[in-house]
Design a protein around this motif. Structure first.
Motif, mmCIF file in Angstrom:
data_model
loop_
_atom_site.group_PDB
_atom_site.id
_atom_site.type_symbol
_atom_site.label_atom_id
_atom_site.label_comp_id
_atom_site.label_asym_id
_atom_site.label_seq_id
_atom_site.Cartn_x
_atom_site.Cartn_y
_atom_site.Cartn_z
ATOM 1 N N GLU A 196 3.682 6.923 -4.424
ATOM 2 C CA GLU A 196 4.420 6.513 -3.235
ATOM 3 C C GLU A 196 4.571 7.708 -2.312
ATOM 4 O O GLU A 196 4.890 8.800 -2.759
ATOM 5 C CB GLU A 196 5.788 5.951 -3.603
ATOM 6 C CG GLU A 196 6.528 5.379 -2.407
ATOM 7 C CD GLU A 196 7.781 4.605 -2.783
ATOM 8 O OE1 GLU A 196 8.599 4.352 -1.885
ATOM 9 O OE2 GLU A 196 7.944 4.260 -3.966
ATOM 10 N N TRP B 238 5.172 4.022 1.962
ATOM 11 C CA TRP B 238 3.770 3.645 1.770
ATOM 12 C C TRP B 238 3.374 3.946 0.328
ATOM 13 O O TRP B 238 3.764 4.971 -0.237
ATOM 14 C CB TRP B 238 2.875 4.418 2.724
ATOM 15 C CG TRP B 238 2.870 3.852 4.116
ATOM 16 C CD1 TRP B 238 3.923 3.782 4.967
ATOM 17 C CD2 TRP B 238 1.764 3.284 4.802
ATOM 18 N NE1 TRP B 238 3.548 3.202 6.149
ATOM 19 C CE2 TRP B 238 2.216 2.893 6.078
ATOM 20 C CE3 TRP B 238 0.432 3.080 4.478
ATOM 21 C CZ2 TRP B 238 1.379 2.293 7.008
ATOM 22 C CZ3 TRP B 238 -0.393 2.499 5.416
ATOM 23 C CH2 TRP B 238 0.083 2.103 6.667
ATOM 24 N N SER C 21 -3.798 2.799 0.449
ATOM 25 C CA SER C 21 -2.364 2.874 0.728
ATOM 26 C C SER C 21 -1.947 1.676 1.579
ATOM 27 O O SER C 21 -2.709 1.211 2.442
ATOM 28 C CB SER C 21 -2.014 4.191 1.431
ATOM 29 O OG SER C 21 -2.771 4.333 2.613
ATOM 30 N N TRP C 22 -0.749 1.186 1.294
ATOM 31 C CA TRP C 22 -0.191 0.019 1.985
ATOM 32 C C TRP C 22 1.220 0.331 2.467
ATOM 33 O O TRP C 22 1.993 1.002 1.776
ATOM 34 C CB TRP C 22 -0.112 -1.177 1.042
ATOM 35 C CG TRP C 22 -1.442 -1.727 0.648
ATOM 36 C CD1 TRP C 22 -2.210 -1.351 -0.420
ATOM 37 C CD2 TRP C 22 -2.170 -2.753 1.320
ATOM 38 N NE1 TRP C 22 -3.362 -2.079 -0.450
ATOM 39 C CE2 TRP C 22 -3.361 -2.956 0.608
ATOM 40 C CE3 TRP C 22 -1.912 -3.526 2.452
ATOM 41 C CZ2 TRP C 22 -4.310 -3.897 0.991
ATOM 42 C CZ3 TRP C 22 -2.857 -4.467 2.826
ATOM 43 C CH2 TRP C 22 -4.039 -4.637 2.102
ATOM 44 N N SER C 23 1.561 -0.215 3.629
ATOM 45 C CA SER C 23 2.938 -0.122 4.119
ATOM 46 C C SER C 23 3.826 -0.972 3.213
ATOM 47 O O SER C 23 3.324 -1.837 2.477
ATOM 48 C CB SER C 23 3.015 -0.613 5.572
ATOM 49 O OG SER C 23 2.707 -1.994 5.638
ATOM 50 N N HIS D 161 3.114 -4.641 3.370
ATOM 51 C CA HIS D 161 1.695 -4.970 3.198
ATOM 52 C C HIS D 161 1.046 -5.527 4.466
ATOM 53 O O HIS D 161 0.038 -6.222 4.397
ATOM 54 C CB HIS D 161 1.489 -5.941 2.026
ATOM 55 C CG HIS D 161 1.706 -5.289 0.704
ATOM 56 N ND1 HIS D 161 2.850 -5.483 -0.025
ATOM 57 C CD2 HIS D 161 0.934 -4.428 -0.017
ATOM 58 C CE1 HIS D 161 2.775 -4.777 -1.139
ATOM 59 N NE2 HIS D 161 1.621 -4.126 -1.154
#
Length: 75
Positions: free
Chosen positions: A18, A23, A43-45, A48
């Protein structure tokens, strides 16, 4: 072409790390454009809705990567 861009996370395999702002670097099964899901590392916010650059792997490619990583000597 941007209008045709669609994705669906069909399974969250796990979180690698993380970073800032929540993210997360995740390994997921993702269906891109309605095609069969593939393994995807990116990587994702937190919601998503935004994503960073990543890599997508077929099952065979992920198994080959797993075998390779098992041979790596971590220093």
């Amino acid at each position: 072409m941007a209008d045709d861009f669609s994705f669906e996370i069909t399974e969250n395999v796990g979180i690698v790390s993380e970073g800032k702002g929540g993210w997360k670097l995740e390994l997921n099964l993702v269906s891109w454009g309605g095609r069969p899901a593939k393994y995807d590392l990116r990587s994702w916010s937190p919601d998503h809705q935004k994503m960073g650059k990543g890599s997508t792997f077929s099952k065979e490619e992920l198994l080959a990567l797993k075998d390779l990583l098992n041979k790596v000597e971590i220093k």
